[in-house]
Scaffold this motif. Sequence first.
Motif, PDB file in Angstrom:
ATOM      1  N   ASP A  16       5.736 -18.290  -4.531  1.00 13.21           N
ATOM      2  CA  ASP A  16       5.025 -17.110  -5.015  1.00 13.21           C
ATOM      3  C   ASP A  16       3.540 -17.172  -4.695  1.00 13.21           C
ATOM      4  O   ASP A  16       2.879 -16.141  -4.541  1.00 13.21           O
ATOM      5  CB  ASP A  16       5.209 -16.958  -6.526  1.00 13.21           C
ATOM      6  CG  ASP A  16       6.625 -16.531  -6.892  1.00 13.21           C
ATOM      7  OD1 ASP A  16       7.312 -15.994  -6.016  1.00 13.21           O
ATOM      8  OD2 ASP A  16       7.042 -16.759  -8.051  1.00 13.21           O
ATOM      9  N   ASP A  17       2.979 -18.387  -4.607  1.00 14.32           N
ATOM     10  CA  ASP A  17       1.547 -18.537  -4.348  1.00 14.32           C
ATOM     11  C   ASP A  17       1.177 -18.202  -2.914  1.00 14.32           C
ATOM     12  O   ASP A  17       0.022 -17.923  -2.611  1.00 14.32           O
ATOM     13  CB  ASP A  17       1.093 -19.980  -4.652  1.00 14.32           C
ATOM     14  CG  ASP A  17       1.081 -20.257  -6.152  1.00 14.32           C
ATOM     15  OD1 ASP A  17       1.047 -19.285  -6.923  1.00 14.32           O
ATOM     16  OD2 ASP A  17       1.110 -21.439  -6.539  1.00 14.32           O
ATOM     17  N   GLU A  18       2.137 -18.239  -2.012  1.00  9.14           N
ATOM     18  CA  GLU A  18       1.859 -18.004  -0.595  1.00  9.14           C
ATOM     19  C   GLU A  18       1.866 -16.507  -0.292  1.00  9.14           C
ATOM     20  O   GLU A  18       2.769 -15.779  -0.688  1.00  9.14           O
ATOM     21  CB  GLU A  18       2.911 -18.711   0.267  1.00  9.14           C
ATOM     22  CG  GLU A  18       2.656 -18.636   1.753  1.00  9.14           C
ATOM     23  CD  GLU A  18       1.500 -19.525   2.177  1.00  9.14           C
ATOM     24  OE1 GLU A  18       0.909 -19.240   3.230  1.00  9.14           O
ATOM     25  OE2 GLU A  18       1.200 -20.493   1.456  1.00  9.14           O
ATOM     26  N   ASP A  19       0.817 -16.029   0.391  1.00  3.38           N
ATOM     27  CA  ASP A  19       0.737 -14.625   0.789  1.00  3.38           C
ATOM     28  C   ASP A  19       1.225 -14.491   2.231  1.00  3.38           C
ATOM     29  O   ASP A  19       0.589 -14.988   3.164  1.00  3.38           O
ATOM     30  CB  ASP A  19      -0.705 -14.132   0.673  1.00  3.38           C
ATOM     31  CG  ASP A  19      -0.823 -12.643   0.944  1.00  3.38           C
ATOM     32  OD1 ASP A  19       0.195 -12.017   1.293  1.00  3.38           O
ATOM     33  OD2 ASP A  19      -1.933 -12.099   0.801  1.00  3.38           O
ATOM     34  N   PHE A  20       2.365 -13.816   2.397  1.00  2.00           N
ATOM     35  CA  PHE A  20       2.965 -13.679   3.721  1.00  2.00           C
ATOM     36  C   PHE A  20       2.603 -12.352   4.395  1.00  2.00           C
ATOM     37  O   PHE A  20       3.157 -12.023   5.442  1.00  2.00           O
ATOM     38  CB  PHE A  20       4.492 -13.796   3.612  1.00  2.00           C
ATOM     39  CG  PHE A  20       4.964 -15.141   3.148  1.00  2.00           C
ATOM     40  CD1 PHE A  20       4.995 -16.200   4.033  1.00  2.00           C
ATOM     41  CD2 PHE A  20       5.359 -15.343   1.843  1.00  2.00           C
ATOM     42  CE1 PHE A  20       5.424 -17.455   3.618  1.00  2.00           C
ATOM     43  CE2 PHE A  20       5.794 -16.596   1.417  1.00  2.00           C
ATOM     44  CZ  PHE A  20       5.826 -17.652   2.305  1.00  2.00           C
ATOM     45  N   THR A  21       1.669 -11.586   3.807  1.00  2.47           N
ATOM     46  CA  THR A  21       1.358 -10.254   4.326  1.00  2.47           C
ATOM     47  C   THR A  21       0.921 -10.287   5.789  1.00  2.47           C
ATOM     48  O   THR A  21       1.475  -9.583   6.635  1.00  2.47           O
ATOM     49  CB  THR A  21       0.249  -9.587   3.489  1.00  2.47           C
ATOM     50  OG1 THR A  21       0.663  -9.532   2.124  1.00  2.47           O
ATOM     51  CG2 THR A  21      -0.019  -8.176   3.982  1.00  2.47           C
ATOM     52  N   ASP A  22      -0.096 -11.092   6.099  1.00  2.00           N
ATOM     53  CA  ASP A  22      -0.623 -11.126   7.470  1.00  2.00           C
ATOM     54  C   ASP A  22       0.398 -11.637   8.479  1.00  2.00           C
ATOM     55  O   ASP A  22       0.569 -11.034   9.547  1.00  2.00           O
ATOM     56  CB  ASP A  22      -1.904 -11.960   7.517  1.00  2.00           C
ATOM     57  CG  ASP A  22      -3.090 -11.235   6.885  1.00  2.00           C
ATOM     58  OD1 ASP A  22      -3.034  -9.991   6.795  1.00  2.00           O
ATOM     59  OD2 ASP A  22      -4.055 -11.905   6.491  1.00  2.00           O
ATOM     60  N   PRO A  23       1.110 -12.761   8.202  1.00  2.00           N
ATOM     61  CA  PRO A  23       2.117 -13.208   9.174  1.00  2.00           C
ATOM     62  C   PRO A  23       3.216 -12.180   9.426  1.00  2.00           C
ATOM     63  O   PRO A  23       3.647 -11.989  10.564  1.00  2.00           O
ATOM     64  CB  PRO A  23       2.691 -14.476   8.521  1.00  2.00           C
ATOM     65  CG  PRO A  23       1.627 -14.964   7.615  1.00  2.00           C
ATOM     66  CD  PRO A  23       0.942 -13.739   7.101  1.00  2.00           C
ATOM     67  N   LYS A  82      11.058   9.359  17.402  1.00  2.00           N
ATOM     68  CA  LYS A  82      11.129   7.915  17.271  1.00  2.00           C
ATOM     69  C   LYS A  82       9.899   7.409  16.522  1.00  2.00           C
ATOM     70  O   LYS A  82       8.775   7.794  16.832  1.00  2.00           O
ATOM     71  CB  LYS A  82      11.191   7.271  18.659  1.00  2.00           C
ATOM     72  CG  LYS A  82      11.326   5.765  18.662  1.00  2.00           C
ATOM     73  CD  LYS A  82      11.396   5.241  20.094  1.00  2.00           C
ATOM     74  CE  LYS A  82      11.562   3.742  20.141  1.00  2.00           C
ATOM     75  NZ  LYS A  82      11.621   3.244  21.543  1.00  2.00           N
ATOM     76  N   VAL A  83      10.106   6.543  15.534  1.00  2.00           N
ATOM     77  CA  VAL A  83       9.014   5.992  14.737  1.00  2.00           C
ATOM     78  C   VAL A  83       9.063   4.470  14.786  1.00  2.00           C
ATOM     79  O   VAL A  83      10.113   3.870  14.537  1.00  2.00           O
ATOM     80  CB  VAL A  83       9.082   6.475  13.268  1.00  2.00           C
ATOM     81  CG1 VAL A  83       7.989   5.811  12.437  1.00  2.00           C
ATOM     82  CG2 VAL A  83       8.955   7.990  13.199  1.00  2.00           C
ATOM     83  N   ILE A  84       7.928   3.843  15.111  1.00  2.00           N
ATOM     84  CA  ILE A  84       7.846   2.391  15.203  1.00  2.00           C
ATOM     85  C   ILE A  84       6.814   1.885  14.202  1.00  2.00           C
ATOM     86  O   ILE A  84       5.618   2.182  14.340  1.00  2.00           O
ATOM     87  CB  ILE A  84       7.437   1.943  16.626  1.00  2.00           C
ATOM     88  CG1 ILE A  84       8.446   2.455  17.650  1.00  2.00           C
ATOM     89  CG2 ILE A  84       7.321   0.421  16.706  1.00  2.00           C
ATOM     90  CD1 ILE A  84       7.996   2.268  19.083  1.00  2.00           C
ATOM     91  N   PRO A  85       7.212   1.147  13.177  1.00  2.00           N
ATOM     92  CA  PRO A  85       6.233   0.608  12.221  1.00  2.00           C
ATOM     93  C   PRO A  85       5.357  -0.439  12.883  1.00  2.00           C
ATOM     94  O   PRO A  85       5.825  -1.263  13.659  1.00  2.00           O
ATOM     95  CB  PRO A  85       7.118  -0.001  11.126  1.00  2.00           C
ATOM     96  CG  PRO A  85       8.415  -0.294  11.797  1.00  2.00           C
ATOM     97  CD  PRO A  85       8.596   0.747  12.859  1.00  2.00           C
ATOM     98  N   LEU A  86       4.060  -0.401  12.557  1.00  2.00           N
ATOM     99  CA  LEU A  86       3.117  -1.360  13.126  1.00  2.00           C
ATOM    100  C   LEU A  86       2.399  -2.176  12.059  1.00  2.00           C
ATOM    101  O   LEU A  86       2.043  -3.321  12.286  1.00  2.00           O
ATOM    102  CB  LEU A  86       2.076  -0.631  13.986  1.00  2.00           C
ATOM    103  CG  LEU A  86       2.596   0.073  15.241  1.00  2.00           C
ATOM    104  CD1 LEU A  86       1.475   0.870  15.899  1.00  2.00           C
ATOM    105  CD2 LEU A  86       3.185  -0.938  16.220  1.00  2.00           C
ATOM    106  N   CYS A  87       2.171  -1.571  10.912  1.00  2.00           N
ATOM    107  CA  CYS A  87       1.419  -2.284   9.872  1.00  2.00           C
ATOM    108  C   CYS A  87       1.557  -1.555   8.546  1.00  2.00           C
ATOM    109  O   CYS A  87       1.571  -0.321   8.501  1.00  2.00           O
ATOM    110  CB  CYS A  87      -0.056  -2.358  10.273  1.00  2.00           C
ATOM    111  SG  CYS A  87      -1.107  -3.221   9.098  1.00  2.00           S
TER     112      CYS A  87
END
Length: 205
Positions: free
Chosen positions: A43-50, A116-121
Motif C-alpha cells: 500500500d505504501d508504494e505509489d505505482f501511478t507513474d510506472p 478509436k480511442v487510445i488511453p495515454l495517461c
Amino acid sequence: MNKMSSMRLRDLSTKERLSNISRRLKEDQSLIKTEDRLSRNLDDEDFTDPINREIRRLGASKVPGDMVIAIDPGDIRKKYAKKMEFLGRVRDGSEKEIGEGYPLCKAVASDIESKKVIPLCCEAYSYLAEDFKSENAQILKVIDTIFEHLGDRGIHAHDRGGDRGVIYAKYLRRDKPQRFVIRLVDRDLMHQGELPHKKCYPKHD
C-alpha cells in the motif's frame, strides 16, 4: 461480470499471492502477521507513474501523426467516502454540484473517423496533498510526458480549461512546433496582432 465482482476477484487474487509469498518466507512469526506486513508495504508504494509510463509506451506506437490527443482535467467523485487520504472538494461535472473527491488530469488519443480511442495517461491528485503545486503543474506534467513518448505527433486538443497563458506558452515557446487546438472562453481570437473580421465567425442562434 460487474465492476464490484471484478474488484473482489482482484482483491482475492492479491491476498492469495501474499499468502503464497508469506509461506515461502517462513518467518518466525504467524503467517497472518507476515501477510499484514507485506500488504502494508504494498500500500505504501505509489505505482501511478510506472503504470502511466507503460500505458503511454503501449499506446505510442498506435498514434499516427494526425490523431487528436485530448488533454482534459476532470474529477472523480467519491460520494460515500469518509476517511480516504487527502479527500477534497471537487465540482462533479455530471451532477453539476460540489462534492467529495479528487481532481483528475487525463489524456487520450482519438481517431474521429474510426471512433478509436487510445488511453495515454490518467492521474488523480489532491489539492490537500503536501507535494501538490497547482492544477497548471499537473496539466504541464501530462503534456511533457506526451512529448516524451510521442514527440510532435498528434494534434493536442484542450477544452475551455486549457485557455490559460501557461498552456499557450508551453506550446508557442517550443523549439519544435506542435499543432494544438484550445477552445476559447468567451473572448476574441487575435491572429498576427489583428482581430479577424466578424464574417469569419460562424453564426449562432
